[in-house]
Design a protein around this motif. Structure first.
Motif, PDB file in Angstrom:
ATOM      1  N   LEU A  24      -4.051  -6.953  -2.051  1.00  0.00           N
ATOM      2  CA  LEU A  24      -3.210  -7.741  -1.155  1.00  0.00           C
ATOM      3  C   LEU A  24      -3.296  -7.187   0.266  1.00  0.00           C
ATOM      4  O   LEU A  24      -3.361  -7.947   1.241  1.00  0.00           O
ATOM      5  CB  LEU A  24      -1.760  -7.741  -1.633  1.00  0.00           C
ATOM      6  CG  LEU A  24      -0.785  -8.559  -0.771  1.00  0.00           C
ATOM      7  CD1 LEU A  24      -1.121 -10.044  -0.828  1.00  0.00           C
ATOM      8  CD2 LEU A  24       0.655  -8.311  -1.217  1.00  0.00           C
ATOM      9  N   PHE A  25      -3.323  -5.867   0.389  1.00  0.00           N
ATOM     10  CA  PHE A  25      -3.371  -5.217   1.700  1.00  0.00           C
ATOM     11  C   PHE A  25      -4.632  -5.622   2.466  1.00  0.00           C
ATOM     12  O   PHE A  25      -4.564  -6.071   3.614  1.00  0.00           O
ATOM     13  CB  PHE A  25      -3.318  -3.694   1.524  1.00  0.00           C
ATOM     14  CG  PHE A  25      -3.528  -2.923   2.799  1.00  0.00           C
ATOM     15  CD1 PHE A  25      -2.530  -2.846   3.761  1.00  0.00           C
ATOM     16  CD2 PHE A  25      -4.736  -2.273   3.036  1.00  0.00           C
ATOM     17  CE1 PHE A  25      -2.736  -2.144   4.947  1.00  0.00           C
ATOM     18  CE2 PHE A  25      -4.943  -1.567   4.215  1.00  0.00           C
ATOM     19  CZ  PHE A  25      -3.941  -1.510   5.171  1.00  0.00           C
ATOM     20  N   TYR A  26      -5.810  -5.486   1.846  1.00  0.00           N
ATOM     21  CA  TYR A  26      -7.022  -5.779   2.620  1.00  0.00           C
ATOM     22  C   TYR A  26      -7.264  -7.268   2.770  1.00  0.00           C
ATOM     23  O   TYR A  26      -7.805  -7.712   3.791  1.00  0.00           O
ATOM     24  CB  TYR A  26      -8.252  -5.041   2.069  1.00  0.00           C
ATOM     25  CG  TYR A  26      -8.797  -5.458   0.726  1.00  0.00           C
ATOM     26  CD1 TYR A  26      -9.526  -6.631   0.551  1.00  0.00           C
ATOM     27  CD2 TYR A  26      -8.639  -4.628  -0.395  1.00  0.00           C
ATOM     28  CE1 TYR A  26     -10.056  -6.982  -0.673  1.00  0.00           C
ATOM     29  CE2 TYR A  26      -9.164  -4.972  -1.622  1.00  0.00           C
ATOM     30  CZ  TYR A  26      -9.874  -6.150  -1.756  1.00  0.00           C
ATOM     31  OH  TYR A  26     -10.393  -6.496  -2.978  1.00  0.00           O
ATOM     32  N   ARG A  27      -6.833  -8.072   1.805  1.00  0.00           N
ATOM     33  CA  ARG A  27      -7.015  -9.515   1.954  1.00  0.00           C
ATOM     34  C   ARG A  27      -6.028 -10.132   2.940  1.00  0.00           C
ATOM     35  O   ARG A  27      -6.215 -11.262   3.379  1.00  0.00           O
ATOM     36  CB  ARG A  27      -6.925 -10.211   0.593  1.00  0.00           C
ATOM     37  CG  ARG A  27      -8.249 -10.190  -0.156  1.00  0.00           C
ATOM     38  CD  ARG A  27      -8.215 -11.058  -1.379  1.00  0.00           C
ATOM     39  NE  ARG A  27      -9.545 -11.329  -1.913  1.00  0.00           N
ATOM     40  CZ  ARG A  27     -10.267 -12.396  -1.622  1.00  0.00           C
ATOM     41  NH1 ARG A  27      -9.793 -13.297  -0.779  1.00  0.00           N
ATOM     42  NH2 ARG A  27     -11.460 -12.576  -2.155  1.00  0.00           N
ATOM     43  N   SER A  28      -4.985  -9.391   3.308  1.00  0.00           N
ATOM     44  CA  SER A  28      -4.017  -9.860   4.308  1.00  0.00           C
ATOM     45  C   SER A  28      -4.426  -9.477   5.728  1.00  0.00           C
ATOM     46  O   SER A  28      -3.801  -9.917   6.698  1.00  0.00           O
ATOM     47  CB  SER A  28      -2.631  -9.286   4.012  1.00  0.00           C
ATOM     48  OG  SER A  28      -2.171  -9.711   2.742  1.00  0.00           O
ATOM     49  N   ASP A  29      -5.446  -8.649   5.860  1.00  0.00           N
ATOM     50  CA  ASP A  29      -5.941  -8.263   7.173  1.00  0.00           C
ATOM     51  C   ASP A  29      -6.475  -9.509   7.889  1.00  0.00           C
ATOM     52  O   ASP A  29      -7.310 -10.230   7.339  1.00  0.00           O
ATOM     53  CB  ASP A  29      -7.053  -7.227   7.019  1.00  0.00           C
ATOM     54  CG  ASP A  29      -7.531  -6.667   8.339  1.00  0.00           C
ATOM     55  OD1 ASP A  29      -7.937  -7.452   9.214  1.00  0.00           O
ATOM     56  OD2 ASP A  29      -7.500  -5.426   8.504  1.00  0.00           O
ATOM     57  N   PRO A  30      -6.024  -9.782   9.129  1.00  0.00           N
ATOM     58  CA  PRO A  30      -6.461 -11.009   9.823  1.00  0.00           C
ATOM     59  C   PRO A  30      -7.970 -11.132   9.968  1.00  0.00           C
ATOM     60  O   PRO A  30      -8.511 -12.240   9.917  1.00  0.00           O
ATOM     61  CB  PRO A  30      -5.786 -10.885  11.198  1.00  0.00           C
ATOM     62  CG  PRO A  30      -4.601 -10.010  10.967  1.00  0.00           C
ATOM     63  CD  PRO A  30      -5.026  -9.035   9.903  1.00  0.00           C
ATOM     64  N   GLU A  31      -8.672 -10.011  10.134  1.00  0.00           N
ATOM     65  CA  GLU A  31     -10.119 -10.070  10.282  1.00  0.00           C
ATOM     66  C   GLU A  31     -10.811 -10.416   8.970  1.00  0.00           C
ATOM     67  O   GLU A  31     -11.957 -10.865   8.965  1.00  0.00           O
ATOM     68  CB  GLU A  31     -10.643  -8.734  10.823  1.00  0.00           C
ATOM     69  CG  GLU A  31     -10.306  -8.497  12.284  1.00  0.00           C
ATOM     70  CD  GLU A  31     -10.827  -9.624  13.174  1.00  0.00           C
ATOM     71  OE1 GLU A  31     -12.035  -9.931  13.121  1.00  0.00           O
ATOM     72  OE2 GLU A  31     -10.011 -10.201  13.922  1.00  0.00           O
TER      73      GLU A  31
END
Length: 200
Positions: A24-31
């Motif tokens: 969830l953390f990395y897939r929520s990154d805007p980039e």
């Protein structure tokens, strides 16, 4: 039941409850999310999805099957890879997401090379494709490194996040993959597909 795929540095494996928070953390990154059509909303949603995957065959037509990409040395999750078997089960589509702090190390190339070998070698697919936003130049270069050819650049063909966007399609046939492997002096299906393994 999916069996782990082991490469020099990675293990491609099923996702489990412990993976949900970091995913969830990395897939929520805007980039990262700017090019993603699937944006999980919560840890609980991901854990429910992983439970559904646990009972699914990766070769199920019409479904996306998501794999975790983990470091072989530590077991740490660094990203995920999607396999989509189309309605014609001889055809497949792939996608990949690597957490930003693990990018630019060749992990995406290594992971997708193994997935492509799995799809052509073990699952005997005829054609594999990938759909990419032309602004996502890193993914375009990734497909080119893997030997995929660009088949189309469709203008304003996809309604995505409130706007019409272009869609670039890359693809490869099984015979092209086999020929590439033979030209490199490799077995056309050079996979280590195993059950769970001990990490060194």
């Amino acid at each position: 039941m999916f069996q782990d795929i082991v490469t020099d540095r990675l293990i491609l494996r099923d996702l489990g409850p412990a993976d949900a928070e970091f995913m969830l953390f990395y897939r929520s990154d805007p980039e990262v999310s700017r090019y993603q059509s699937w944006e999980p909303a919560s840890v609980d949603q991901l854990r429910s999805y992983f439970e559904e995957l646990a009972g699914m065959d990766p070769d199920t037509p019409g479904a996306w099957y998501q794999l975790g990409i983990a470091l072989r040395s530590s077991g740490e999750l660094i990203g995920d890879c999607g396999i989509h078997i189309l309605d014609d089960p001889r055809l497949a589509e792939i996608g990949i997401t690597v957490a930003p702090r693990f990018q630019s190390r060749g992990y995406a190339t290594e992971a997708l090379r193994a997935v492509v070998g799995y799809l052509f070698g073990k699952l005997r697919k005829h054609r594999i494709s990938a759909s990419i936003d032309p602004l996502n130049t890193d993914s375009i270069r990734l497909m080119q490194r893997l030997g995929f050819r660009q088949e189309a650049h469709m203008i304003g063909s996809l309604w995505f996040k409130g706007q019409w966007v272009d869609d670039v399609v890359f693809a490869m046939l099984a015979r092209e993959w086999a020929g590439d492997q033979q030209s490199r002096g490799n077995d056309p299906t050079p996979l280590a597909v195993r059950g769970p393994v001990d990490t060194p």
